[in-house]
Design an enzyme around this catalytic site. Structure first.
Site, PDB file in Angstrom:
ATOM      1  N   LYS A  70       0.836  -1.211   0.000  1.00 47.85           N
ATOM      2  CA  LYS A  70       0.000   0.000   0.000  1.00 47.85           C
ATOM      3  C   LYS A  70       0.868   1.257   0.000  1.00 47.85           C
ATOM      4  O   LYS A  70       0.619   2.207  -0.761  1.00 47.85           O
ATOM      5  CB  LYS A  70      -0.910  -0.020   1.223  1.00 47.85           C
ATOM      6  N   CYS A 127      -3.766  10.040   1.331  1.00 52.75           N
ATOM      7  CA  CYS A 127      -2.890   8.925   0.956  1.00 52.75           C
ATOM      8  C   CYS A 127      -1.550   9.395   0.390  1.00 52.75           C
ATOM      9  O   CYS A 127      -0.512   9.235   1.024  1.00 52.75           O
ATOM     10  CB  CYS A 127      -3.602   8.033  -0.053  1.00 52.75           C
TER      11      CYS A 127
END
Length: 440
Positions: free
Chosen positions: A222, A276
């Site tokens: 991720k 993010c």
């Protein structure tokens, strides 16, 4: 009569901890399968909103989905946790001023879950986290529930009582409901058995491929995805700085360079935002500063691009007639959403409002009201038509569709700083005259 599979879905009880931009859509998608879903949040207004069948965030089709599953009784919200079969943790993981990751919300959520765990349960962490966080959750659960056999902590051939896994989301705001279902998922288990158990859960609502691995590999995957995107954006933003120095249109350069069959340069902007891409690379840098100079540099380039835009915008406003109103177009971190987290557009607007006060007008079609920082500084929220009628200076910070649609004749004579390249036909600077359009 219900089929065995349908009855199994109805019988499944799921708790989603955190009803934010990921938690609420995830809870609603799971509830749509027929499972009984409880969303837990620390904010009473969020709980009340969801229980009334409404939403507190802007996302395509989310309002209709939440309304439907709440009406059917498949989804409800609470401030208190309850026993369940699967617990999904989807809480924030911010960083401190020194970019050290803060997993406090994750550990507090795990502490809450520990109180109601029973043998056979599955705990899944979805929050973007530093490598090793899932193991810390495992260790915390083991310390809080010594009566349970925790994976990775059992001896010999004993089986653990619970399963613990990590499975990050891979969604784009504005397409969350589609991508929660269609995108591939990486599922990392504390043990292979944990990964398989989490896999059977995601198979209930994910059409994309589900690939199992270790928790650490999934965590790093991720972070790697978002660091990769950050590095590529940094290249585009650095090109825009070079183009400014050299007097070249960066948008044209990128368009021409991308005609090469193996070149695909992204578009520059006023920086990088969102929870993010603007955050996750720092988790890798903080974990191993010595071996992450490229990732660190990309973060610094993208943050520095915002400072560059602030300087450009300040110069443009200063050169405008005294007292002339200035329109900042957009506050969100990307187009056509209402998410302002880590937004470079918001940072630029806040800086200008702090300096120029009530001269600053904000056009943000996805905001019903201004953030307090802007309102307190004297900035005012207006619509795009009012901005075009009253503001001789326009600073494009977000490429919302409504901004792209403005034709040249409505922008004629405006002093424009277009940080998104949405108005390529805006007149450029002419030698010996003040520039009307500034590339970013």
């Amino acid at each position: 009569m219900l089929s065995d599979a349908s009855q199994k879905a109805v019988d499944l009880k799921v708790v989603v901890v955190g009803l934010g931009y990921i938690g609420l859509p995830t809870a609603a998608v799971i509830a749509r399968t027929g499972a009984s879903v409880l969303g837990v949040d620390v904010t009473a207004s969020v709980v009340d909103t969801v229980n009334s069948g409404r939403v507190h965030i802007e996302e395509v089709d989310l309002d209709g989905l939440v309304s439907g599953v709440v009406a059917r009784g498949s989804l409800r919200a609470s401030l208190q946790i309850e026993p369940a079969d699967v617990f999904v943790i989807a809480v924030p993981t911010p960083f401190a001023d020194d970019h050290a990751p803060n997993i406090g919300y994750v550990l507090r959520a795990a502490t809450t879950v520990a109180a109601v765990l029973k043998p056979g349960d599955t705990v899944i962490l979805e929050s973007t986290s530093p490598v090793g966080t899932t193991e810390k959750v495992r260790d915390l659960l083991a310390s809080l529930r010594p009566d349970l056999k925790v994976p990775g902590r059992v001896a010999g051939g004993e089986q653990a009582d619970i399963a613990i896994a990590y499975c990050p989301e891979r969604v784009l705001p504005g397409r969350i409901l589609v991508e929660l279902i269609d995108n591939d998922r990486v599922i990392g288990g504390i043990t292979p058995r944990c990964a398989r158990k989490a896999l059977s859960f995601y198979r209930r609502f994910v059409r994309g491929a589900c690939v199992t691995t270790t928790a650490r590999a999934a965590e790093m995957t991720k972070l790697t995805e978002n660091a990769f995107r950050d590095v590529n954006i940094a290249f585009a933003n650095e090109l825009s700085l070079l183009a400014d120095t050299m007097g070249v249109d960066v948008w044209e350069v990128i368009r021409l360079a991308n005609r090469h069959p193996r070149v695909n340069i992204l578009q520059p902007g006023p920086g990088v935002g969102g929870h993010c891409i603007a955050v996750d690379p720092w988790f890798l840098v903080h974990a191993d500063p010595e071996h992450s100079p490229l990732i660190r540099t990309a973060r610094e380039v993208n943050d520095g691009k915002t400072d560059h835009v602030v300087a450009q915008a300040t110069a443009l406003v200063t050169a405008a007639p005294p007292g002339a109103p200035v329109a900042c177009l957009g506050l969100a971190f990307k187009a056509n959403i209402d998410d302002f987290r880590e937004s470079p557009a918001l940072r630029v607007a806040e800086t200008l409002a702090a300096r120029f006060g009530d001269r600053v007008r904000i056009v943000e079609p996805y905001a019903p009201a201004l953030p307090k920082t802007l309102a307190d500084a004297g900035a005012r929220l207006i619509d795009i038509d009012t901005a075009l009628e009253t503001c001789p200076v326009m600073i494009v910070l977000v490429d919302h569709d409504v901004f792209r649609s403005v034709p040249l004749d409505e922008r004629a004579g405006k002093r424009v700083l277009d940080t998104r390249g949405i108005w390529p036909d805006q007149p450029r600077s002419i030698a010996g005259r003040e520039p009307l359009r500034m590339a970013s």
